[in-house]
Write a protein that holds these residues in place. Structure first.
Motif: not given
Length: 376
Positions: A211-236
């Motif tokens: 994010g600091e480097l200005g990337f356009r997006w970050f795709e599939a960081p964790v398993p798609d089934t992990n809603f809680a992790a996605y929410r936390e990653i997006k928040r932070r």
């Protein structure tokens, strides 16, 4: 009218001898089957579609075998009954290989556009005739190889590149930093896809830094089934977060993920989500929430074409995913989709999907081939 009803379905599971690529550390070169469906009416009108099935160690036959049992349902039906047929397959009660239903729906849309004498994107809405493209890389050996590869794509006209890499934060992050430094100020957009292989700690670390480097997006960081992790990653994370796009493909699932604020944009594929019929609904769902749908296009030319036509029919998609190197993804196609010197891909010029198929190449590389006809 009887002339408009479907009289024949042909299925080809194609296992071509093409270059095989990997997308993560420890992954063997992947076998990508091309499943091609051709529907023909009593009057001779055709509709075609293609979808990929990607597996290790050998070509998968499951999509073709699933079609063997689904296709009798559409005999003597017409392309005008797409919505009803989609609901019928969606409610069979037993989960199916998703590409099978998708192929049927896409072939029906291709048939409908051919009958209307229009390119499919115009039949669907015709919002534009070109879209920016990003090069979607294979796994490469080291940081310099990625820099050289992106430089080559930049000279060809690409303005964006998505990295498939080792999916190991200790290796991925230094590569991202090196690439961001090298291409700073050049106008090149960078994305990172780690194939759902990070844990939460690694995803947070990498997401913050790119994010600091200005990337356009970050795709599939964790398993798609992990809603809680996605929410936390997006928040932070400052970088936009999207899923892999192969797991949550149903409207109700996607609506739940939006409600939980899991993603910055949706990600699906017409050849996996059930076809163009449900993808149109997903495009509307996203637009109602002020979101884009970054449609994936990984597969052979027919797969790319189906997704491209939807992108061109709507405004809320920013990039076409261009799999590279080109030849590995173009087997069996007489018309191909390539990015121009200005970084765009354009609508195919023909009616329907607009892709002429090399049927001799398809037949000669088929590892499964059968037809379905109406019962007498």
């Amino acid at each position: 009218m009887k002339s408009e009803s479907i009289d024949r379905a042909e299925v080809f599971v194609v296992g071509p001898d093409t270059e095989k690529h990997a997308w993560a550390e420890g992954m063997a070169g992947q076998h990508m089957a091309n499943i091609v469906l051709r529907l023909t009416t009593h009057g001779g009108l055709e509709g075609i579609a293609g979808a990929a099935m990607i597996t290790s160690h050998g070509f998968d036959l499951s999509v073709g075998e699933t079609l063997r049992y689904l296709l009798p349902e559409i005999m003597n039906q017409t392309a005008a009954e797409r919505e009803g047929l989609w609901h019928r397959f969606r409610n069979l009660g037993t989960p199916q290989v998703p590409q099978a239903q998708s192929l049927i729906d896409i072939a029906l849309w291709d048939m409908t556009a051919r009958q209307a004498g229009l390119p499919l994107y115009q039949l669907l809405g015709g919002a534009r005739h070109k879209i920016l493209s990003y090069a979607s890389t294979p796994l490469l050996p080291d940081n310099m190889a990625y820099i050289d590869y992106v430089s080559e794509r930049q000279r060809e006209g690409f303005k964006a590149v998505k990295f498939h890499c080792w999916c190991n934060p200790a290796r991925d992050l230094p590569m991202c930093e090196a690439a961001a430094k090298h291409f700073a100020g050049s106008g090149m957009e960078l994305m990172l896809d780690v194939e759902q292989r990070y844990d939460l700690e690694g995803a947070l670390k990498v997401g913050k830094r790119i994010g600091e480097l200005g990337f356009r997006w970050f795709e599939a960081p964790v398993p798609d089934t992990n809603f809680a992790a996605y929410r936390e990653i997006k928040r932070r994370s400052a970088v936009p977060i999207i899923a892999a796009g192969n797991t949550w493909v149903d409207l109700q699932q996607l609506a739940a993920g939006i409600e939980l604020d899991c993603w910055s944009a949706l990600r699906v594929d017409a050849t996996i989500c059930g076809g163009i019929t449900p993808l149109r609904k997903i495009m509307g769902l996203a637009e109602a929430h002020g979101m884009s749908v970054e449609i994936q296009c990984w597969g052979y030319t027919l797969t790319q074409a189906a997704n491209l036509h939807v992108m061109l029919a709507y405004q809320n998609c920013t990039y076409f995913e261009q799999p590279v190197p080109y030849p590995a993804f173009e087997h069996g196609a007489l018309d191909v989709i390539r990015t121009d010197k200005d970084g765009y891909v354009h609508a195919p010029s023909g009616v329907g999907l607009g892709i002429r198929t090399d049927w001799d190449a398809i037949r000669s590389s088929a590892i499964l081939n059968f037809e379905v006809r109406p019962k007498k």
